[in-house]
Design a protein around this motif. Structure first.
Motif: not given
Length: 488
Positions: A72, A75, A79, A84, A205, A240
């Protein structure tokens, strides 16, 4: 603006995040396969961005190999509000081949679950706010409701601060299954060494300092000591991270519109400096990866993501079931060495490469024996000469047996397995180097513990790739070509 984790060495658990897990803790590096194929453009959650495999270089962990697969890509810190997650019904696999036949002998399979807090209802607030009269409970629209993690306010019902486990609205967990040939349904799951649970929590995240006053310490809580079935102990983290991609990606693909494409990666600002990535990270004993192998100590690794074949949209989607999926798992993403699909495989074959398996890589051989990038650099430097006068000529040794060795067979005396497969190879008998002693050019810089012998976070893979494509191996003692073949 800082994204991901602001890295500091404040505790042993944070050191684990930095050394075992933190891709940004090593010297500046460049990453590889972000948005590399048309198919994964539509499915970023299963887009494999990078794969790392290296002898662990944290003091006291010399008997381990660290495996990192990132997904992914790109990012953004803004976002919101969903950020995510990874796909619930997907298989995220890290494969290991230890006998040189390009077929996995060991797979670590990550599977994810996404759930609303509060039993699937979600967190909420009373409307109107206040004890008298009692308000109506209404679920909120965002993923984080209150400050969370170390440094956040303690629970205080009078001030409206709930317990720590009631502050994140979207709960993400995962399992890791060890799959060996013939295991079938008997494959075992990694277990938390503290208590034996097989399901692990992920940190949410990074949102910002108001939501996570100390994200370093918050994320460090999700590093687990684990028991690996059929092996012994290891360490695990999924979450993340700050992407180590410090490459000026946009300018490079604008016909190499950068002053020095093989210069210091920190010389120009990174166009992706504020991007994050989701990392699947596992530290495994070397003996676990080499058991039953060829005895050479050379292992090969790659990561894949797969999805159910069929998806059906529903008229009444819910949080848990936005659509329905069924059928066998179909591979949609693949990554071994960095940048291969991105710059070597033809546009017409990129989706096919992502769906293919290493043992079938003979179908892509022409892209290594007859690479297009050196000719492209020749054409570009004809239009825009380097230094205003020099056109860079490609190597003349066609077929490029040096590239076949680099990507498909391994380098003689370093990590050769002759599998003829595009995989990342690591000679586990090569001692690790402490981070401070690592050369960013890996084997090209005299550091045999670096790429293409495995790959560490600090290996400058774009500089290495560019130099190898232009014939750098012809100047080394591998007897694959001669300096006269690359005398540009």
């Amino acid at each position: 603006m800082e994204t991901g984790i602001k890295m500091t060495r404040t505790s042993r658990r944070v050191v684990l995040v930095l050394v075992l897990l933190a891709l940004a803790a090593a010297p500046p590096a460049v990453a590889s396969s972000h948005r590399e194929a048309p198919g994964t453009l539509e499915m970023p959650q299963v887009d494999g961005a990078d794969f790392y495999m290296f002898r662990s270089y944290e003091a006291g962990r010399e008997g381990f190999v660290t495996l990192v697969a990132t997904y992914n890509p790109m990012q953004d810190p803004f976002g919101a509000p969903n950020f995510f997650p990874l796909r619930e019904n997907g298989f995220y696999d890290i494969h290991i081949d230890n006998d040189g036949d390009a077929v996995e002998d060991l797979t670590f399979r990550f599977r994810f679950t996404n759930a609303l807090a509060n039993g699937g209802i979600g967190l909420g607030v009373p409307i109107p706010l206040g004890p008298i009269p009692p308000g109506i409970f209404v679920p909120v629209a965002i993923s984080n409701v209150f400050p969370a993690g170390p440094g956040s306010p303690p629970p205080n019902p009078q001030l409206g601060f709930p317990p720590n486990n009631e502050r994140i609205n979207w709960i993400r967990t995962y399992t890791v299954r060890v799959v060996r040939p013939g295991d079938g349904d008997s494959a075992g799951f990694l277990r938390n060494a503290a208590g034996g649970a097989t399901r692990f929590a992920m940190p949410f995240d990074y949102i910002g300092t108001r939501s996570f006053p100390d994200y370093d310490a918050y994320a460090a809580q999700f590093v687990y000591d684990v028991d690996i079935p059929g092996c012994s102990d290891g360490r695990l983290f999924v979450g993340q991270r700050k992407d180590p991609f410090v490459f000026n990606l946009g300018d490079f693909f604008d016909l190499v519109h950068i002053p020095n494409p093989v210069g210091d990666p920190a010389a120009v600002p990174s166009s992706l400096a504020n991007k994050n990535i989701t990392a699947l990270e596992l530290e495994v004993p070397i003996s676990c990866l080499t058991v039953g192998g060829s005895g050479s100590g050379v292992i090969a690794g790659w990561t894949t993501a797969s999805l159910p074949r069929d998806r059906t949209l529903t008229d009444n989607p819910t949080f848990d079931h936005p659509y329905s999926e069924s059928g066998p798992q179909i591979q949609v993403s693949r990554l071994g060495n960095p940048a291969v699909n991105e710059i070597n495989i033809a546009l017409k074959d990129k989706n096919l490469f992502n769906a293919s398996h290493p043992q079938d890589d003979a179908q892509f051989q022409i892209y290594f024996t007859h690479p297009t990038v050196p000719v492209g650099i020749q054409l570009v430097t004809t239009l825009f000469p380097v230094g205003g006068s020099v056109t860079v000529l490609p190597p003349t040794n066609i077929p490029r047996n040096d590239l076949v060795a680099f990507y498909l067979k391994g380098l003689p005396g370093l990590n050769r397995d002759n599998s003829n497969a595009e995989v990342l190879r690591l000679n586990t008998s090569t001692p690790a180097k402490p981070a401070a002693q690592q050369n960013r050019l890996g084997a090209l810089g005299g550091d045999d513990a670096g790429w293409p012998n495995g790959r560490r976070p600090g290996d400058d893979v774009i500089d290495i790739t560019t130099r190898v494509l232009e014939g750098a191996l012809c100047y080394q003692a591998f007897n694959l070509c001669t300096p006269a073949d690359a005398a540009f």
